[in-house]
Design an enzyme around this catalytic site. Structure first.
Site, PDB file in Angstrom:
ATOM      1  N   ASP A  81      37.261  33.787  46.184  1.00 28.02           N
ATOM      2  CA  ASP A  81      36.081  33.697  46.935  1.00 28.02           C
ATOM      3  C   ASP A  81      35.832  32.764  48.040  1.00 28.02           C
ATOM      4  O   ASP A  81      34.664  32.094  48.151  1.00 28.02           O
ATOM      5  CB  ASP A  81      34.751  33.918  45.941  1.00 28.02           C
ATOM      6  CG  ASP A  81      35.030  35.049  44.994  1.00 28.02           C
ATOM      7  OD1 ASP A  81      35.936  35.580  45.047  1.00 28.02           O
ATOM      8  OD2 ASP A  81      34.001  35.125  44.195  1.00 28.02           O
ATOM      9  N   LYS A  85      35.719  42.376  44.436  1.00 30.53           N
ATOM     10  CA  LYS A  85      35.026  42.382  42.997  1.00 30.53           C
ATOM     11  C   LYS A  85      33.340  42.460  43.028  1.00 30.53           C
ATOM     12  O   LYS A  85      32.931  41.956  44.153  1.00 30.53           O
ATOM     13  CB  LYS A  85      35.654  41.313  42.284  1.00 30.53           C
ATOM     14  CG  LYS A  85      34.910  40.008  42.972  1.00 30.53           C
ATOM     15  CD  LYS A  85      35.504  38.863  41.944  1.00 30.53           C
ATOM     16  CE  LYS A  85      35.112  37.636  42.442  1.00 30.53           C
ATOM     17  NZ  LYS A  85      33.429  37.397  42.252  1.00 30.53           N
ATOM     18  N   CYS A 128      32.606  31.552  39.897  1.00 30.44           N
ATOM     19  CA  CYS A 128      33.919  32.541  39.933  1.00 30.44           C
ATOM     20  C   CYS A 128      35.236  32.085  39.519  1.00 30.44           C
ATOM     21  O   CYS A 128      36.129  32.613  38.721  1.00 30.44           O
ATOM     22  CB  CYS A 128      33.795  33.288  41.146  1.00 30.44           C
ATOM     23  SG  CYS A 128      32.401  34.428  41.362  1.00 30.44           S
TER      24      CYS A 128
HETATM   25  C1  VGL Z   1      29.780  33.250  42.926  1.00 35.76           C
HETATM   26  C2  VGL Z   1      27.522  33.216  42.399  1.00 35.76           C
HETATM   27  C3  VGL Z   1      27.465  34.454  42.655  1.00 35.76           C
HETATM   28  C4  VGL Z   1      31.166  32.384  43.086  1.00 35.76           C
HETATM   29  C5  VGL Z   1      29.593  34.569  43.353  1.00 35.76           C
HETATM   30  O1  VGL Z   1      31.892  33.149  43.931  1.00 35.76           O
HETATM   31  O2  VGL Z   1      31.424  31.567  42.274  1.00 35.76           O
HETATM   32  N1  VGL Z   1      28.729  32.468  42.693  1.00 35.76           N
HETATM   33  N2  VGL Z   1      28.555  35.161  43.122  1.00 35.76           N
END
Ligand code: VGL
Ligand code: ZN
Length: 228
Positions: free
Chosen positions: A11, A121, A169
């Site tokens: 991410d 995802k 994540c």
């Molecule tokens: C994430 C909060 C909401 C992350 C993803 O990638 O850590 N954090 N969605």
């Protein structure tokens, strides 16, 4: 003794980084040189993941009525859509990583050409999914990515994890990698947290389940450098 390492970069997207990210992690952009160094190593498998939500995703505060809809603060209970007995307490966030938006893109300064796979995802609006493997429900599970299949098809033994965010994540991807049976290594200086005060507990959990926190010069990385 076989050893086949994969690098999973979690991410590293605009919405998780300054200056414009809606859910910007402090220093999020600063990990890119370290991530690119890791990408230059002879990992035979390199995978990026992307948080990739629909606009009506359950984790967005904007999709819930006041007063319990404050991004970063409010917690809600999500019920397994296939089993009303199974619930999860989860945090609400600003809208982020919406499919098709600039905020969902990988940072352009990442060496994106090195990735053989990009795993998306969080597409199912009904569930939160921090882990790049699956949503947190187990009875039954609602949404699985193709990450485990990609790793198994490539006969990967060891998963090395970098990216954002260390306490969300990255954490849940690492815990699931271990559950899926991979030797799991998290490269500490290639991650940044939403909440730095949460890290101590995250690291305790790692040691409890056998995930290893490493530095980018540690023996586990030297082993990758020697991989051929
Ligand atoms: C994430 C909060 C909401 C992350 C993803 O990638 O850590 N954090 N969605
Ligand atoms: Zn998200």
């Amino acid at each position: 003794m076989t050893f086949k390492p994969a690098l999973v970069v979690v991410d590293v997207q605009e919405d998780f980084c300054p200056p414009n990210g809606s859910l910007a992690v402090q220093g999020g952009r600063d990990i890119v040189p370290t991530v690119n160094e890791l990408l230059s190593l002879p990992f035979p498998v390199k995978i990026a993941t992307k948080d990739f939500h629909p606009q009506d995703h359950i984790s967005f505060a904007s999709n819930h009525p006041p007063p319990n809809n404050k991004p970063f603060e409010s917690m809600i209970t999500i019920t397994n859509p296939l089993n009303l007995e199974e619930t999860q307490e989860t945090r609400l966030w600003p809208d982020h990583c919406v499919q098709g938006t600039k905020g969902s893109e990988l940072l352009p300064e990442l060496d994106i050409g090195k990735f053989q796979h990009i795993v998306e995802k969080g597409q199912d609006r009904r569930v939160e999914m921090y882990s790049a493997f699956a949503d947190p429900f187990t009875n039954p599970n609602i949404s699985r990515s193709n990450l485990a299949q990609i790793l198994r098809d490539a006969s990967v033994t060891d998963v090395y994890i970098a990216g954002l965010a260390a306490d969300y994540c990255v954490k849940f991807t690492a815990l699931d990698a271990r559950k899926e049976g991979f030797n799991t290594w998290v490269v500490g200086e290639a991650t940044k947290p939403v909440d730095a005060s949460a890290l101590e507990d995250v690291y305790k959990e790692y040691s409890k389940v056998g995930v290893t926190l490493i530095g980018k010069e540690d023996e586990a990385i030297q082993k990758v450098k020697a991989y051929s």
